[in-house]
Design a protein around this motif. Structure first.
Motif, short mmCIF file in Angstrom:
data_model
loop_
_atom_site.label_atom_id
_atom_site.label_comp_id
_atom_site.label_asym_id
_atom_site.label_seq_id
_atom_site.Cartn_x
_atom_site.Cartn_y
_atom_site.Cartn_z
N ARG A 1 7.30 -47.24 13.49
CA ARG A 1 8.54 -47.99 13.31
C ARG A 1 9.95 -47.28 13.45
N LEU A 2 9.87 -45.94 12.99
CA LEU A 2 10.93 -45.06 13.02
C LEU A 2 11.30 -44.95 14.61
N GLY A 3 10.27 -44.69 15.37
CA GLY A 3 10.61 -44.95 16.64
C GLY A 3 11.31 -43.80 17.43
N ASP A 4 11.52 -42.68 16.81
CA ASP A 4 12.47 -41.51 17.23
C ASP A 4 11.40 -40.59 17.99
N PRO A 5 11.42 -40.13 19.09
CA PRO A 5 10.82 -39.20 20.21
C PRO A 5 10.83 -37.92 19.39
N ARG A 6 11.95 -37.50 18.55
CA ARG A 6 12.20 -36.19 18.13
C ARG A 6 11.19 -36.02 16.96
N VAL A 7 10.48 -36.97 16.43
CA VAL A 7 9.97 -36.93 15.06
C VAL A 7 8.57 -36.68 15.28
N VAL A 8 8.09 -35.57 14.58
CA VAL A 8 6.54 -35.28 14.69
C VAL A 8 5.81 -35.72 13.31
N PHE A 9 5.00 -36.54 13.71
CA PHE A 9 4.02 -37.22 12.64
C PHE A 9 3.28 -36.14 12.14
N THR A 10 3.35 -35.67 11.00
CA THR A 10 2.91 -34.46 10.31
C THR A 10 1.94 -34.93 9.26
N VAL A 11 0.45 -34.19 9.60
CA VAL A 11 -0.70 -35.13 8.83
C VAL A 11 -1.39 -33.77 8.15
N PRO A 12 -1.01 -33.56 6.91
CA PRO A 12 -1.75 -32.52 6.11
C PRO A 12 -3.07 -33.32 5.40
N PRO B 1 19.08 -44.59 0.02
CA PRO B 1 20.18 -44.05 0.49
C PRO B 1 20.95 -45.57 0.63
N LEU B 2 22.23 -45.70 0.73
CA LEU B 2 23.02 -46.96 0.98
C LEU B 2 22.82 -47.62 2.33
N PHE B 3 22.57 -46.59 3.15
CA PHE B 3 22.42 -46.94 4.61
C PHE B 3 21.35 -46.25 5.21
N GLY B 4 20.43 -47.15 6.02
CA GLY B 4 19.29 -46.52 6.61
C GLY B 4 18.07 -46.44 5.63
N ALA B 5 17.09 -45.95 6.24
CA ALA B 5 16.01 -45.52 5.70
C ALA B 5 15.95 -44.06 5.16
N PRO B 6 15.27 -43.82 4.09
CA PRO B 6 15.16 -42.31 3.37
C PRO B 6 14.57 -41.53 4.40
N LEU B 7 13.38 -42.05 5.31
CA LEU B 7 12.67 -40.87 6.13
C LEU B 7 13.65 -40.71 7.29
N GLU B 8 14.48 -41.67 7.99
CA GLU B 8 15.66 -41.59 8.83
C GLU B 8 16.78 -40.56 8.55
N HIS B 9 17.14 -40.64 7.18
CA HIS B 9 18.20 -39.62 6.91
C HIS B 9 17.55 -38.41 6.74
N LEU B 10 16.38 -38.10 6.35
CA LEU B 10 15.87 -36.81 6.12
C LEU B 10 15.74 -36.46 7.63
N MET B 11 14.95 -36.85 8.54
CA MET B 11 14.69 -36.45 9.94
C MET B 11 15.88 -36.19 10.67
N LEU C 1 -4.24 -41.56 14.71
CA LEU C 1 -3.33 -40.70 15.36
C LEU C 1 -2.65 -41.41 16.72
N HIS C 2 -3.67 -41.93 17.46
CA HIS C 2 -3.40 -42.63 18.74
C HIS C 2 -2.31 -43.79 18.62
N ARG C 3 -2.33 -44.31 17.43
CA ARG C 3 -1.43 -45.39 17.29
C ARG C 3 0.11 -45.02 17.17
N VAL C 4 0.33 -43.71 17.01
CA VAL C 4 1.61 -43.17 16.97
C VAL C 4 1.85 -42.79 18.51
N PRO C 5 2.80 -43.41 19.02
CA PRO C 5 2.98 -42.92 20.68
C PRO C 5 3.58 -41.56 20.81
#
Length: 356
Positions: free
Chosen positions: A122-133, A78-88, A151-155
């Protein structure tokens, strides 16, 4: 979201379940392409229970080191921000938390796992769940310890989905080991592991509303749907802690079906779901019965839940023999491998909870 057992359902079937989840202890995980739009619709219609959106990107493509979120990473930025950030942010417009669109992690995909973890950190948003399939092999000894290390690296919040063709006993034991190493993580798209996971220290879990939502399969080319299908809906027999086709229950009981006291049935018998015309009431029975389990599990002290859940599974195993003796049929009820696996696990005190 903490300490909940959600129901994970295909977004097209949300209407069957939305009125049957306990807003104080459960909620919905809407799944599949189109789940985000359905989440918006549910919120507009006043649905106020916990809500997550799982678009199932892991069913489409595997994660790689270059593209851990393949559906996003293979599209123009996208023009502004990261794709992951936009979707989240799009998810968070309607959902309580945002599940990352991580691709499927095949056995040994260490670079892909580490790349995905780094991006979420890097995204650093506490509302985002690192989902691991993950493929079930990640739960084997040696691999599960490394998975826990990453997993412990993701706070912040994490959740796992187990795929492939796991051995039931090995998957249950591996999941328990992972929860000992990383207490508080979520467990999504599960069967009895949703309740076992919460009993052994998961932060939240999701039980699949139908069989396709109780396991994860690796991505594969689209296949033409086969003709036919079951002639009756899958029905939960709570005493045996397993699902059977409605027609199967009717044949097994042969007019002597037990009455069910769940909110949907209110004393009606379990042998009435004999055609696909009863899909909606069958789903209501299943969801209402599961909510009883949720409330009973949450009423148990966290330190005692593992022993309590194992005892429920053992009682269900005993009930299989009782019912087979009662119906006296050569083709009686069978014991599910998942039920046996959870019944045989050693009960351990759950680890102290923390933000997984």
């Amino acid at each position: 979201m903490a300490d909940r057992v959600l129901l994970q359902v295909g977004h097209r079937r949300a209407a069957r379940y939305r009125g049957r989840v306990d807003a104080s202890s459960s909620g919905l995980v809407l799944t599949g392409n189109g789940a985000l739009a359905k989440a918006g619709q549910l919120r507009e219609e006043g649905f106020d229970a916990a809500l997550l959106v799982d678009e199932g990107c892991y069913r489409v493509a595997a994660a790689s080191e270059e593209a851990p979120f393949p559906v996003l990473d293979n599209e123009p930025a996208p023009l502004f921000g990261a794709p992951l950030e936009h979707l989240m942010l799009a998810h968070l417009a309607f959902a309580d938390l945002a599940l990352t669109p991580t691709g499927y992690l095949h056995a040994g995909a260490i670079g892909a796992l580490e790349a995905a973890a780094a991006r979420v950190t890097r995204l650093g948003d506490p509302r985002v769940v690192f989902t691991v399939p993950i493929d079930a092999s990640w739960l084997h000894p040696g691999q599960v310890e490394y998975l826990a290390e990453v997993l412990h690296r993701v706070p912040r919040s994490k959740a796992v989905l187990v795929g492939g063709r796991p051995d039931a006993r090995g998957a249950a034991g591996g999941l328990v080991r992972l929860l000992e190493l990383v207490p508080g993580i979520g467990v999504l798209r599960a069967g009895l592991g949703a309740f076992g996971g919460l009993a052994w220290g998961a932060g939240f879990t999701a039980f699949g509303g139908d069989a396709s939502m109780r396991h994860t399969v690796p991505p594969a080319p689209a296949q033409t749907a086969s003709g036919g299908g079951p002639g009756s809906p899958a029905v939960l027999f709570p005493e045996l802690m397993d699902f059977f086709l409605g027609l199967t229950l009717a044949k097994r009981f042969d007019g002597e079906a037990p009455a069910c006291s769940c909110e949907e049935c209110q004393g009606e018998r379990l042998d009435r779901f004999t055609s696909m015309a009863q899909q909606v009431p069958a789903a209501g029975h299943n969801a209402s019965s599961l909510m009883v389990w949720v409330r009973r599990l949450r009423a148990v002290d966290a330190a005692d839940r593992a022993a309590w859940w194992r005892q429920q599974c053992r009682e269900a195993l005993d009930s299989v023999a009782v019912w087979n003796a009662r119906i006296q049929q050569l083709s009686g009820f069978t014991v599910s491998s998942d039920l046996s696996a959870w019944a045989e696990l050693p009960a351990r005190r759950t680890a102290a909870r923390h933000a997984g």
